[in-house]
Design an enzyme around this catalytic site. Structure first.
Site, PDB file in Angstrom:
ATOM      1  N   SER A  70       0.834  -1.211   0.000  1.00  0.00           N
ATOM      2  CA  SER A  70       0.000   0.000   0.000  1.00  0.00           C
ATOM      3  C   SER A  70       0.864   1.255   0.000  1.00  0.00           C
ATOM      4  O   SER A  70       0.632   2.182  -0.785  1.00  0.00           O
ATOM      5  CB  SER A  70      -0.924   0.023   1.221  1.00  0.00           C
ATOM      6  OG  SER A  70      -1.775  -1.098   1.206  1.00  0.00           O
ATOM      7  N   ASN A 150      -5.671  -9.057  -7.933  1.00  0.00           N
ATOM      8  CA  ASN A 150      -5.680  -9.838  -6.691  1.00  0.00           C
ATOM      9  C   ASN A 150      -6.959 -10.649  -6.500  1.00  0.00           C
ATOM     10  O   ASN A 150      -6.956 -11.617  -5.751  1.00  0.00           O
ATOM     11  CB  ASN A 150      -5.452  -8.926  -5.485  1.00  0.00           C
ATOM     12  CG  ASN A 150      -6.309  -7.686  -5.505  1.00  0.00           C
ATOM     13  OD1 ASN A 150      -6.275  -6.919  -6.461  1.00  0.00           O
ATOM     14  ND2 ASN A 150      -7.106  -7.492  -4.477  1.00  0.00           N
ATOM     15  N   GLN A 178       0.768  -8.923  -6.450  1.00  0.00           N
ATOM     16  CA  GLN A 178       0.365 -10.317  -6.655  1.00  0.00           C
ATOM     17  C   GLN A 178       1.337 -11.069  -7.573  1.00  0.00           C
ATOM     18  O   GLN A 178       1.268 -12.293  -7.666  1.00  0.00           O
ATOM     19  CB  GLN A 178      -1.050 -10.386  -7.254  1.00  0.00           C
ATOM     20  CG  GLN A 178      -2.146  -9.970  -6.290  1.00  0.00           C
ATOM     21  CD  GLN A 178      -2.349 -10.953  -5.139  1.00  0.00           C
ATOM     22  OE1 GLN A 178      -2.108 -12.154  -5.267  1.00  0.00           O
ATOM     23  NE2 GLN A 178      -2.774 -10.442  -3.993  1.00  0.00           N
ATOM     24  N   HIS A 200       4.566 -10.066   2.341  1.00  0.00           N
ATOM     25  CA  HIS A 200       3.660 -11.079   2.898  1.00  0.00           C
ATOM     26  C   HIS A 200       2.816 -11.784   1.845  1.00  0.00           C
ATOM     27  O   HIS A 200       2.060 -12.698   2.150  1.00  0.00           O
ATOM     28  CB  HIS A 200       2.780 -10.484   4.012  1.00  0.00           C
ATOM     29  CG  HIS A 200       1.638  -9.629   3.565  1.00  0.00           C
ATOM     30  ND1 HIS A 200       0.348 -10.099   3.530  1.00  0.00           N
ATOM     31  CD2 HIS A 200       1.581  -8.348   3.158  1.00  0.00           C
ATOM     32  CE1 HIS A 200      -0.452  -9.122   3.130  1.00  0.00           C
ATOM     33  NE2 HIS A 200       0.264  -8.051   2.896  1.00  0.00           N
ATOM     34  N   THR A 236      13.814   4.457  11.000  1.00  0.00           N
ATOM     35  CA  THR A 236      14.813   3.394  11.135  1.00  0.00           C
ATOM     36  C   THR A 236      14.335   2.142  10.400  1.00  0.00           C
ATOM     37  O   THR A 236      13.198   1.715  10.584  1.00  0.00           O
ATOM     38  CB  THR A 236      15.064   3.092  12.629  1.00  0.00           C
ATOM     39  OG1 THR A 236      15.465   4.320  13.251  1.00  0.00           O
ATOM     40  CG2 THR A 236      16.141   2.037  12.816  1.00  0.00           C
ATOM     41  N   CYS A 323      -9.819  -6.825   1.938  1.00  0.00           N
ATOM     42  CA  CYS A 323      -9.956  -5.410   2.280  1.00  0.00           C
ATOM     43  C   CYS A 323     -11.403  -4.964   2.164  1.00  0.00           C
ATOM     44  O   CYS A 323     -11.834  -4.052   2.856  1.00  0.00           O
ATOM     45  CB  CYS A 323      -9.103  -4.569   1.353  1.00  0.00           C
ATOM     46  SG  CYS A 323      -7.599  -5.390   0.862  1.00  0.00           S
TER      47      CYS A 323
HETATM   48  C1  LIG Z   1      -2.117  -7.067  -0.870  1.00  0.00           C
HETATM   49  C2  LIG Z   1      -2.104  -6.099  -1.981  1.00  0.00           C
HETATM   50  C3  LIG Z   1      -1.732  -4.754  -1.776  1.00  0.00           C
HETATM   51  C4  LIG Z   1      -1.439  -4.212  -0.409  1.00  0.00           C
HETATM   52  O1  LIG Z   1      -0.224  -4.682   0.118  1.00  0.00           O
HETATM   53  P1  LIG Z   1       0.055  -4.532   1.681  1.00  0.00           P
HETATM   54  O2  LIG Z   1       1.461  -4.972   1.840  1.00  0.00           O
HETATM   55  O3  LIG Z   1      -0.916  -5.420   2.373  1.00  0.00           O
HETATM   56  O4  LIG Z   1      -0.131  -3.091   2.007  1.00  0.00           O
HETATM   57  C5  LIG Z   1      -1.695  -3.913  -2.872  1.00  0.00           C
HETATM   58  N1  LIG Z   1      -1.987  -4.350  -4.107  1.00  0.00           N
HETATM   59  C6  LIG Z   1      -2.338  -5.625  -4.343  1.00  0.00           C
HETATM   60  C7  LIG Z   1      -2.637  -6.063  -5.738  1.00  0.00           C
HETATM   61  C8  LIG Z   1      -2.424  -6.542  -3.290  1.00  0.00           C
HETATM   62  O5  LIG Z   1      -2.780  -7.802  -3.538  1.00  0.00           O
END
Ligand SMILES: *Cc1c(COP(=O)(O)O)cnc(C)c1O
Length: 394
Positions: A70, A150, A178, A200, A236, A323
Protein backbone atom coordinates in the site's frame (compact mmCIF):
# COMPACT_ATOMS: atom_id res chain seq x y z
CA UNK A 1 -7.29 -26.51 8.13
CA UNK A 2 -7.04 -26.01 4.39
CA UNK A 3 -5.61 -22.58 3.65
CA UNK A 4 -6.70 -21.38 0.21
CA UNK A 5 -6.45 -17.62 0.70
CA UNK A 6 -2.86 -16.93 -0.32
CA UNK A 7 -3.84 -13.78 -2.20
CA UNK A 8 -4.83 -12.25 1.15
CA UNK A 9 -1.61 -13.26 2.85
CA UNK A 10 0.78 -16.20 2.94
CA UNK A 11 2.32 -18.25 5.71
CA UNK A 12 5.93 -17.25 6.31
CA UNK A 13 8.42 -19.76 4.95
CA UNK A 14 10.99 -21.39 7.24
CA UNK A 15 13.68 -19.75 5.10
CA UNK A 16 12.23 -16.28 5.73
CA UNK A 17 11.92 -16.84 9.48
CA UNK A 18 15.46 -18.22 9.72
CA UNK A 19 16.77 -15.23 7.79
CA UNK A 20 15.16 -12.84 10.28
CA UNK A 21 16.18 -14.36 13.62
CA UNK A 22 19.87 -13.32 13.61
CA UNK A 23 18.76 -9.71 13.06
CA UNK A 24 16.61 -9.83 16.19
CA UNK A 25 18.94 -11.81 18.42
CA UNK A 26 22.45 -10.77 17.39
CA UNK A 27 22.74 -8.01 14.81
CA UNK A 28 20.11 -5.62 16.15
CA UNK A 29 21.98 -2.35 15.84
CA UNK A 30 20.67 0.72 14.04
CA UNK A 31 22.06 0.71 10.47
CA UNK A 32 22.63 4.47 10.75
CA UNK A 33 24.99 4.06 13.71
CA UNK A 34 28.68 4.37 12.94
CA UNK A 35 30.04 1.76 15.34
CA UNK A 36 30.58 -1.85 14.30
CA UNK A 37 27.22 -3.20 15.56
CA UNK A 38 25.37 -0.63 13.47
CA UNK A 39 27.56 -1.11 10.43
CA UNK A 40 26.90 -4.86 10.45
CA UNK A 41 23.19 -4.08 10.15
CA UNK A 42 23.95 -1.53 7.41
CA UNK A 43 25.92 -4.15 5.51
CA UNK A 44 23.06 -6.65 5.78
CA UNK A 45 20.66 -4.00 4.53
CA UNK A 46 22.92 -3.27 1.57
CA UNK A 47 23.08 -6.93 0.65
CA UNK A 48 19.29 -7.34 0.95
CA UNK A 49 18.84 -4.42 -1.41
CA UNK A 50 21.19 -6.05 -3.91
CA UNK A 51 19.41 -9.39 -3.68
CA UNK A 52 15.94 -7.88 -4.13
CA UNK A 53 17.17 -5.75 -7.04
CA UNK A 54 18.64 -8.85 -8.71
CA UNK A 55 15.24 -10.62 -8.58
CA UNK A 56 13.71 -7.70 -10.52
CA UNK A 57 16.67 -6.99 -12.85
CA UNK A 58 16.98 -3.57 -11.20
CA UNK A 59 20.00 -1.96 -9.57
CA UNK A 60 20.23 -1.70 -5.76
CA UNK A 61 20.00 2.13 -5.81
CA UNK A 62 16.57 1.79 -7.43
CA UNK A 63 15.06 -0.13 -4.47
CA UNK A 64 13.32 1.74 -1.63
CA UNK A 65 12.02 -0.16 1.39
CA UNK A 66 8.47 0.66 2.47
CA UNK A 67 5.96 -0.65 5.02
CA UNK A 68 4.29 -2.77 2.34
CA UNK A 69 2.44 -2.75 -0.95
CA UNK A 70 0.00 0.00 0.00
CA UNK A 71 2.73 2.47 0.92
CA UNK A 72 4.70 1.65 -2.23
CA UNK A 73 1.58 2.24 -4.37
CA UNK A 74 0.86 5.55 -2.61
CA UNK A 75 4.43 6.79 -2.97
CA UNK A 76 4.78 5.76 -6.61
CA UNK A 77 1.55 7.44 -7.67
CA UNK A 78 1.94 10.61 -5.61
CA UNK A 79 5.53 11.01 -6.80
CA UNK A 80 4.59 10.70 -10.48
CA UNK A 81 1.70 13.11 -9.94
CA UNK A 82 3.95 15.73 -8.26
CA UNK A 83 6.57 15.34 -11.00
CA UNK A 84 3.88 15.75 -13.66
CA UNK A 85 2.22 18.76 -12.02
CA UNK A 86 5.57 20.60 -12.04
CA UNK A 87 5.48 20.34 -15.84
CA UNK A 88 1.78 21.18 -16.07
CA UNK A 89 0.83 17.55 -16.75
CA UNK A 90 -2.11 16.36 -14.68
CA UNK A 91 -3.67 13.44 -16.57
CA UNK A 92 -3.39 9.94 -15.11
CA UNK A 93 -4.40 6.65 -16.72
CA UNK A 94 -5.31 3.63 -14.62
CA UNK A 95 -7.96 0.92 -14.61
CA UNK A 96 -11.26 0.30 -12.88
CA UNK A 97 -10.10 -2.86 -11.10
CA UNK A 98 -6.95 -1.71 -9.33
CA UNK A 99 -6.37 -2.38 -5.65
CA UNK A 100 -7.82 0.26 -3.30
CA UNK A 101 -4.28 1.40 -2.44
CA UNK A 102 -4.17 2.69 -6.02
CA UNK A 103 -7.81 3.72 -6.48
CA UNK A 104 -8.06 5.67 -3.23
CA UNK A 105 -4.78 7.48 -3.94
CA UNK A 106 -6.16 8.44 -7.36
CA UNK A 107 -9.38 9.69 -5.70
CA UNK A 108 -7.27 11.98 -3.54
CA UNK A 109 -5.46 13.34 -6.61
CA UNK A 110 -8.77 13.91 -8.38
CA UNK A 111 -9.77 16.24 -5.55
CA UNK A 112 -6.52 18.11 -6.18
CA UNK A 113 -7.53 18.69 -9.80
CA UNK A 114 -5.90 15.76 -11.58
CA UNK A 115 -7.84 14.20 -14.47
CA UNK A 116 -8.00 10.49 -13.70
CA UNK A 117 -9.06 8.17 -16.51
CA UNK A 118 -9.93 4.60 -15.48
CA UNK A 119 -9.77 2.22 -18.43
CA UNK A 120 -12.61 -0.28 -18.81
CA UNK A 121 -11.69 -3.84 -18.03
CA UNK A 122 -12.58 -6.43 -20.65
CA UNK A 123 -15.03 -9.16 -19.63
CA UNK A 124 -12.14 -11.62 -19.25
CA UNK A 125 -10.34 -9.35 -16.80
CA UNK A 126 -7.85 -7.87 -19.26
CA UNK A 127 -6.62 -4.39 -20.12
CA UNK A 128 -5.30 -4.34 -23.67
CA UNK A 129 -2.20 -2.32 -24.65
CA UNK A 130 -4.15 -0.51 -27.37
CA UNK A 131 -6.48 0.93 -24.72
CA UNK A 132 -3.47 2.51 -23.04
CA UNK A 133 -2.06 3.78 -26.35
CA UNK A 134 -5.42 5.38 -27.21
CA UNK A 135 -5.76 7.05 -23.80
CA UNK A 136 -2.30 8.67 -23.60
CA UNK A 137 -2.41 12.46 -24.07
CA UNK A 138 0.17 15.25 -24.21
CA UNK A 139 -0.48 15.96 -20.53
CA UNK A 140 -0.40 12.34 -19.26
CA UNK A 141 1.99 12.15 -16.31
CA UNK A 142 1.41 8.53 -15.25
CA UNK A 143 0.07 5.19 -16.40
CA UNK A 144 -0.59 2.84 -13.46
CA UNK A 145 -1.87 -0.63 -14.33
CA UNK A 146 -1.61 -3.63 -12.03
CA UNK A 147 0.53 -6.61 -13.02
CA UNK A 148 -1.99 -9.22 -11.88
CA UNK A 149 -5.38 -8.72 -10.31
CA UNK A 150 -5.68 -9.84 -6.69
CA UNK A 151 -9.27 -11.07 -7.00
CA UNK A 152 -9.72 -12.63 -10.42
CA UNK A 153 -6.04 -13.36 -11.05
CA UNK A 154 -5.85 -12.03 -14.60
CA UNK A 155 -2.30 -11.13 -15.70
CA UNK A 156 -1.86 -7.98 -17.78
CA UNK A 157 0.39 -7.64 -20.87
CA UNK A 158 2.83 -5.54 -18.83
CA UNK A 159 5.75 -5.58 -21.29
CA UNK A 160 3.53 -4.32 -24.12
CA UNK A 161 2.03 -1.57 -21.96
CA UNK A 162 5.53 -0.66 -20.77
CA UNK A 163 6.80 -0.38 -24.33
CA UNK A 164 3.99 2.00 -25.30
CA UNK A 165 4.58 4.19 -22.25
CA UNK A 166 8.35 4.32 -22.84
CA UNK A 167 7.86 5.27 -26.50
CA UNK A 168 5.53 8.09 -25.50
CA UNK A 169 7.75 9.17 -22.60
CA UNK A 170 5.09 8.55 -19.95
CA UNK A 171 6.15 7.08 -16.57
CA UNK A 172 4.68 3.60 -16.02
CA UNK A 173 3.89 2.20 -12.57
CA UNK A 174 2.67 -1.32 -11.92
CA UNK A 175 1.25 -2.70 -8.68
CA UNK A 176 3.05 -6.05 -8.84
CA UNK A 177 2.07 -7.17 -5.34
CA UNK A 178 0.36 -10.32 -6.66
CA UNK A 179 3.06 -10.96 -9.25
CA UNK A 180 6.34 -10.63 -7.34
CA UNK A 181 7.68 -14.07 -6.49
CA UNK A 182 4.96 -15.70 -8.62
CA UNK A 183 5.64 -14.44 -12.16
CA UNK A 184 8.93 -13.44 -13.82
CA UNK A 185 9.65 -9.71 -13.52
CA UNK A 186 12.29 -7.82 -15.51
CA UNK A 187 11.86 -4.08 -15.04
CA UNK A 188 14.31 -3.33 -17.86
CA UNK A 189 12.93 -5.68 -20.52
CA UNK A 190 9.37 -4.74 -19.52
CA UNK A 191 10.06 -0.98 -19.50
CA UNK A 192 8.71 -0.50 -15.97
CA UNK A 193 9.53 2.81 -14.25
CA UNK A 194 7.88 2.20 -10.87
CA UNK A 195 6.87 -1.11 -9.29
CA UNK A 196 5.35 -2.04 -5.92
CA UNK A 197 5.77 -5.33 -4.09
CA UNK A 198 4.91 -6.69 -0.65
CA UNK A 199 6.70 -9.47 1.27
CA UNK A 200 3.66 -11.08 2.90
CA UNK A 201 2.28 -12.09 -0.51
CA UNK A 202 5.30 -14.34 -1.18
CA UNK A 203 5.82 -16.05 2.20
CA UNK A 204 7.74 -13.18 3.75
CA UNK A 205 6.79 -11.08 6.78
CA UNK A 206 3.91 -8.59 6.93
CA UNK A 207 4.47 -4.85 7.14
CA UNK A 208 7.40 -4.70 4.72
CA UNK A 209 7.54 -4.07 1.00
CA UNK A 210 9.55 -2.29 -1.63
CA UNK A 211 9.18 0.33 -4.28
CA UNK A 212 11.38 0.08 -7.35
CA UNK A 213 11.88 3.49 -8.95
CA UNK A 214 13.96 3.68 -12.10
CA UNK A 215 17.04 5.88 -11.84
CA UNK A 216 16.10 9.49 -12.59
CA UNK A 217 12.57 9.32 -11.20
CA UNK A 218 12.25 11.73 -8.31
CA UNK A 219 10.33 10.28 -5.36
CA UNK A 220 8.23 12.41 -3.02
CA UNK A 221 8.58 11.44 0.65
CA UNK A 222 5.40 10.34 2.38
CA UNK A 223 7.19 10.24 5.73
CA UNK A 224 9.52 13.06 6.75
CA UNK A 225 12.36 12.62 9.20
CA UNK A 226 15.82 11.12 8.94
CA UNK A 227 17.81 10.52 5.80
CA UNK A 228 17.08 6.79 5.46
CA UNK A 229 16.36 5.41 1.97
CA UNK A 230 18.41 8.22 0.40
CA UNK A 231 16.12 10.82 1.97
CA UNK A 232 12.95 9.41 0.40
CA UNK A 233 11.53 7.39 3.29
CA UNK A 234 12.37 8.38 6.84
CA UNK A 235 12.38 5.97 9.77
CA UNK A 236 14.81 3.39 11.14
CA UNK A 237 14.80 0.45 8.75
CA UNK A 238 13.04 -2.76 9.81
CA UNK A 239 16.18 -4.83 9.27
CA UNK A 240 14.75 -8.25 10.33
CA UNK A 241 11.71 -7.84 8.07
CA UNK A 242 13.88 -6.66 5.17
CA UNK A 243 16.13 -9.72 5.59
CA UNK A 244 13.02 -11.93 5.65
CA UNK A 245 11.69 -10.26 2.51
CA UNK A 246 14.97 -10.73 0.62
CA UNK A 247 15.16 -14.41 1.58
CA UNK A 248 11.49 -15.03 0.71
CA UNK A 249 11.74 -13.32 -2.67
CA UNK A 250 14.91 -15.20 -3.60
CA UNK A 251 13.32 -18.48 -2.54
CA UNK A 252 10.11 -17.78 -4.47
CA UNK A 253 12.05 -16.84 -7.60
CA UNK A 254 14.35 -19.86 -7.36
CA UNK A 255 11.36 -22.23 -7.17
CA UNK A 256 9.06 -20.31 -9.49
CA UNK A 257 9.08 -22.79 -12.34
CA UNK A 258 8.45 -25.85 -10.17
CA UNK A 259 5.81 -24.04 -8.08
CA UNK A 260 4.02 -22.85 -11.21
CA UNK A 261 3.91 -26.33 -12.70
CA UNK A 262 2.47 -27.72 -9.47
CA UNK A 263 -0.07 -24.93 -9.13
CA UNK A 264 -1.24 -25.14 -12.74
CA UNK A 265 -2.21 -28.78 -12.18
CA UNK A 266 -4.10 -27.97 -8.96
CA UNK A 267 -5.77 -24.97 -10.58
CA UNK A 268 -6.89 -26.98 -13.61
CA UNK A 269 -8.44 -29.62 -11.34
CA UNK A 270 -10.28 -26.99 -9.28
CA UNK A 271 -11.59 -25.12 -12.32
CA UNK A 272 -12.75 -28.32 -14.00
CA UNK A 273 -14.49 -29.47 -10.83
CA UNK A 274 -16.19 -26.20 -9.93
CA UNK A 275 -17.33 -25.66 -13.54
CA UNK A 276 -19.59 -28.70 -13.01
CA UNK A 277 -21.76 -26.64 -10.62
CA UNK A 278 -24.78 -25.45 -12.61
CA UNK A 279 -25.27 -21.69 -13.04
CA UNK A 280 -21.67 -20.85 -12.27
CA UNK A 281 -18.98 -18.96 -14.17
CA UNK A 282 -15.22 -18.57 -13.96
CA UNK A 283 -14.06 -14.97 -13.42
CA UNK A 284 -10.88 -13.79 -15.13
CA UNK A 285 -9.03 -15.09 -18.13
CA UNK A 286 -8.76 -18.90 -18.26
CA UNK A 287 -5.14 -18.79 -19.51
CA UNK A 288 -3.58 -15.43 -18.61
CA UNK A 289 -4.09 -15.81 -14.87
CA UNK A 290 -2.02 -16.30 -11.73
CA UNK A 291 -1.08 -19.97 -11.38
CA UNK A 292 -2.75 -20.28 -7.97
CA UNK A 293 -5.92 -18.25 -8.59
CA UNK A 294 -9.42 -19.64 -9.02
CA UNK A 295 -12.43 -17.31 -8.87
CA UNK A 296 -16.03 -18.31 -9.53
CA UNK A 297 -19.45 -16.72 -9.30
CA UNK A 298 -22.34 -18.97 -8.28
CA UNK A 299 -25.80 -17.65 -9.03
CA UNK A 300 -28.31 -17.50 -6.20
CA UNK A 301 -25.95 -17.44 -3.20
CA UNK A 302 -24.24 -14.90 -0.95
CA UNK A 303 -20.45 -15.16 -0.96
CA UNK A 304 -20.33 -14.35 2.76
CA UNK A 305 -22.58 -17.28 3.68
CA UNK A 306 -20.54 -19.55 1.46
CA UNK A 307 -17.35 -18.52 3.26
CA UNK A 308 -18.84 -19.09 6.70
CA UNK A 309 -20.01 -22.59 5.80
CA UNK A 310 -16.65 -23.40 4.22
CA UNK A 311 -14.97 -22.12 7.38
CA UNK A 312 -17.07 -24.60 9.38
CA UNK A 313 -15.55 -27.29 7.17
CA UNK A 314 -12.05 -25.97 7.86
CA UNK A 315 -11.56 -24.26 4.50
CA UNK A 316 -10.18 -20.70 4.41
CA UNK A 317 -11.19 -18.91 1.24
CA UNK A 318 -12.42 -15.46 0.33
CA UNK A 319 -15.07 -13.62 -1.57
CA UNK A 320 -13.75 -10.48 -3.17
CA UNK A 321 -10.73 -9.21 -1.29
CA UNK A 322 -9.89 -9.20 2.40
CA UNK A 323 -9.96 -5.41 2.28
CA UNK A 324 -13.56 -5.12 1.09
CA UNK A 325 -15.09 -7.96 3.06
CA UNK A 326 -16.94 -6.58 6.01
CA UNK A 327 -18.66 -4.11 3.70
CA UNK A 328 -21.85 -5.05 1.89
CA UNK A 329 -20.81 -3.55 -1.42
CA UNK A 330 -20.07 -6.13 -4.09
CA UNK A 331 -16.49 -6.30 -5.31
CA UNK A 332 -15.55 -3.41 -7.61
CA UNK A 333 -13.43 -5.91 -9.54
CA UNK A 334 -16.39 -8.16 -10.39
CA UNK A 335 -18.52 -5.14 -11.28
CA UNK A 336 -15.69 -3.88 -13.54
CA UNK A 337 -15.82 -7.07 -15.64
CA UNK A 338 -19.56 -6.64 -16.07
CA UNK A 339 -20.96 -9.06 -13.49
CA UNK A 340 -24.38 -7.81 -12.36
CA UNK A 341 -24.67 -6.92 -8.61
CA UNK A 342 -26.64 -10.07 -7.84
CA UNK A 343 -23.99 -12.31 -9.40
CA UNK A 344 -21.04 -10.35 -8.02
CA UNK A 345 -22.36 -11.04 -4.50
CA UNK A 346 -21.99 -14.79 -5.00
CA UNK A 347 -18.27 -15.06 -5.61
CA UNK A 348 -15.61 -17.40 -4.28
CA UNK A 349 -11.86 -16.86 -4.56
CA UNK A 350 -9.52 -19.76 -3.87
CA UNK A 351 -5.85 -18.79 -4.00
CA UNK A 352 -3.40 -21.65 -3.66
CA UNK A 353 0.30 -21.86 -2.91
CA UNK A 354 2.78 -24.66 -3.55
CA UNK A 355 2.09 -26.12 -0.07
CA UNK A 356 -1.48 -27.02 -1.03
CA UNK A 357 -1.97 -30.70 -1.90
CA UNK A 358 -4.09 -32.66 -4.36
CA UNK A 359 -5.96 -34.14 -1.39
CA UNK A 360 -6.87 -30.63 -0.23
CA UNK A 361 -8.14 -29.74 -3.68
CA UNK A 362 -10.32 -32.87 -3.67
CA UNK A 363 -11.71 -31.89 -0.25
CA UNK A 364 -12.53 -28.42 -1.58
CA UNK A 365 -14.25 -30.05 -4.56
CA UNK A 366 -16.34 -32.16 -2.20
CA UNK A 367 -17.28 -29.20 -0.02
CA UNK A 368 -18.11 -26.36 -2.41
CA UNK A 369 -20.86 -28.03 -4.48
CA UNK A 370 -22.51 -29.31 -1.28
CA UNK A 371 -22.48 -25.88 0.34
CA UNK A 372 -23.71 -24.15 -2.82
CA UNK A 373 -26.63 -26.60 -3.06
CA UNK A 374 -27.41 -26.11 0.62
CA UNK A 375 -27.48 -22.31 0.31
CA UNK A 376 -29.57 -22.39 -2.85
CA UNK A 377 -32.13 -24.70 -1.22
CA UNK A 378 -32.70 -22.04 1.47
CA UNK A 379 -33.08 -19.13 -0.97
CA UNK A 380 -36.57 -17.89 -1.99
CA UNK A 381 -35.02 -16.16 -5.00
CA UNK A 382 -33.51 -19.43 -6.14
CA UNK A 383 -36.93 -21.13 -5.85
CA UNK A 384 -38.41 -18.45 -8.11
CA UNK A 385 -35.72 -19.12 -10.66
CA UNK A 386 -36.21 -22.88 -10.54
CA UNK A 387 -40.00 -22.41 -10.91
CA UNK A 388 -39.48 -20.14 -13.87
CA UNK A 389 -40.88 -17.03 -12.13
CA UNK A 390 -37.51 -15.31 -12.48
CA UNK A 391 -34.88 -15.77 -15.18
CA UNK A 392 -31.48 -17.27 -14.57
CA UNK A 393 -28.59 -14.93 -15.32
CA UNK A 394 -25.85 -17.54 -15.63
C1 LIG B 1 -2.12 -7.07 -0.87
C2 LIG B 1 -2.10 -6.10 -1.98
C3 LIG B 1 -1.73 -4.75 -1.78
C4 LIG B 1 -1.44 -4.21 -0.41
O1 LIG B 1 -0.22 -4.68 0.12
P1 LIG B 1 0.06 -4.53 1.68
O2 LIG B 1 1.46 -4.97 1.84
O3 LIG B 1 -0.92 -5.42 2.37
O4 LIG B 1 -0.13 -3.09 2.01
C5 LIG B 1 -1.69 -3.91 -2.87
N1 LIG B 1 -1.99 -4.35 -4.11
C6 LIG B 1 -2.34 -5.62 -4.34
C7 LIG B 1 -2.64 -6.06 -5.74
C8 LIG B 1 -2.42 -6.54 -3.29
O5 LIG B 1 -2.78 -7.80 -3.54
Amino acid sequence: MIYADNAATTKMSRTAIDAMLPYMEEIWGNPSSLYEAGQQAAQALYEARERIAACLHASPAEIYFTSGGSEADNQAILSAARNGARKGKKHIISSAFEHHAVLHTLEKLKKEGFAVELLDVHENGMIYPQQVADAIREDTCLVTIMYANNEIGSVMPIAKIGKICREKGVPFHTDAVQAAGHLPIDVQAQNIDLLSLSAHKFHGPKGIGALYAKKGILLTSLIEGGAQERGRRAGTENVPAIMGMAAALEEACAHMEANTERLLALRARLIAGLSQIPHSTLNGDPKDRLPGNVNFCFEGIEGESLLLLLDDLGICASSGSACTSGSLDPSHVLLSIGRPHEIAHGSLRLSLCADNTEAEVEQILQAVPRVVTQLRSMSPLWKDKVNGKKAFIL
